[in-house]
Write a protein that holds these residues in place. Sequence first.
Motif, short mmCIF file in Angstrom:
data_model
loop_
_atom_site.label_atom_id
_atom_site.label_comp_id
_atom_site.label_asym_id
_atom_site.label_seq_id
_atom_site.Cartn_x
_atom_site.Cartn_y
_atom_site.Cartn_z
N SER A 82 -12.95 53.37 0.41
CA SER A 82 -12.81 54.59 -0.39
C SER A 82 -12.38 55.78 0.44
O SER A 82 -11.86 56.75 -0.08
CB SER A 82 -14.12 54.90 -1.12
OG SER A 82 -15.15 55.16 -0.20
N PRO A 89 -6.81 57.10 -2.40
CA PRO A 89 -7.08 56.72 -3.80
C PRO A 89 -6.82 55.24 -4.11
O PRO A 89 -7.59 54.63 -4.83
CB PRO A 89 -6.14 57.60 -4.61
CG PRO A 89 -5.70 58.68 -3.69
CD PRO A 89 -5.85 58.18 -2.30
N LEU A 90 -5.75 54.68 -3.57
CA LEU A 90 -5.45 53.28 -3.86
C LEU A 90 -6.53 52.36 -3.30
O LEU A 90 -7.01 51.45 -3.99
CB LEU A 90 -4.08 52.90 -3.30
CG LEU A 90 -3.64 51.47 -3.57
CD1 LEU A 90 -3.50 51.23 -5.07
CD2 LEU A 90 -2.32 51.18 -2.88
N LYS A 138 -9.56 53.22 -2.60
CA LYS A 138 -10.80 53.51 -3.33
C LYS A 138 -10.84 52.69 -4.63
O LYS A 138 -11.86 52.11 -4.98
CB LYS A 138 -10.88 55.00 -3.65
CG LYS A 138 -12.14 55.40 -4.36
CD LYS A 138 -12.20 56.89 -4.56
CE LYS A 138 -13.52 57.29 -5.19
NZ LYS A 138 -13.62 58.74 -5.34
N ARG A 139 -9.70 52.62 -5.30
CA ARG A 139 -9.60 51.86 -6.54
C ARG A 139 -9.84 50.37 -6.29
O ARG A 139 -10.61 49.72 -6.99
CB ARG A 139 -8.22 52.08 -7.14
CG ARG A 139 -8.02 51.49 -8.48
CD ARG A 139 -6.66 51.92 -8.99
NE ARG A 139 -6.39 51.31 -10.26
CZ ARG A 139 -5.21 51.28 -10.82
NH1 ARG A 139 -4.18 51.84 -10.23
NH2 ARG A 139 -5.04 50.70 -11.97
N LYS A 187 -13.38 49.61 -5.56
CA LYS A 187 -14.18 49.58 -6.80
C LYS A 187 -14.08 48.19 -7.43
O LYS A 187 -15.06 47.62 -7.89
CB LYS A 187 -13.67 50.64 -7.76
CG LYS A 187 -14.31 50.64 -9.11
CD LYS A 187 -13.65 51.70 -9.98
CE LYS A 187 -13.92 51.42 -11.43
NZ LYS A 187 -13.12 52.28 -12.32
N TYR A 188 -12.87 47.63 -7.45
CA TYR A 188 -12.68 46.29 -8.02
C TYR A 188 -13.52 45.25 -7.27
O TYR A 188 -14.07 44.33 -7.86
CB TYR A 188 -11.23 45.85 -7.95
CG TYR A 188 -10.24 46.72 -8.69
CD1 TYR A 188 -10.64 47.69 -9.61
CD2 TYR A 188 -8.89 46.58 -8.46
CE1 TYR A 188 -9.72 48.47 -10.27
CE2 TYR A 188 -7.96 47.36 -9.13
CZ TYR A 188 -8.38 48.31 -10.03
OH TYR A 188 -7.47 49.09 -10.68
N ASP A 202 -11.02 48.88 -15.41
CA ASP A 202 -9.95 49.88 -15.30
C ASP A 202 -9.09 49.82 -16.54
O ASP A 202 -8.92 48.80 -17.15
CB ASP A 202 -9.09 49.57 -14.07
CG ASP A 202 -8.38 50.78 -13.52
OD1 ASP A 202 -8.66 51.91 -13.97
OD2 ASP A 202 -7.55 50.59 -12.64
#
Length: 93
Positions: A72, A76-77, A79-80, A83-84, A93
């Motif tokens: 993270s 941003p990428l 971080k995304r 999260k997955y 998402d």
Amino acid sequence: MMKLDHVLIRVANLNQAIMDFKTMGFNTYPGNSKKHCHHAMIYFSDETFIELVDPTKFPYLYRWLAKLGILSKLGPLFKRFGKYATTNNLFID
């Protein structure tokens, strides 16, 4: 006006999810090489799609860095994707 692009669904077993969706009548398409496949797509005629993602197929190092929160911090990428790799939610998402 906003348009829905796709829905991302976390699955515990990608191969089983693909078979389940095929049984329901959907055409599924693996997203990358079968050996290391971690996602599959189900496309619709209006250009929307469902993406099935199996985070357990992500490389171990990647999942470990996500759990530590390091991904993270890389933007941003990442971080995304972190999260997955760490979520238990079905719709992510």
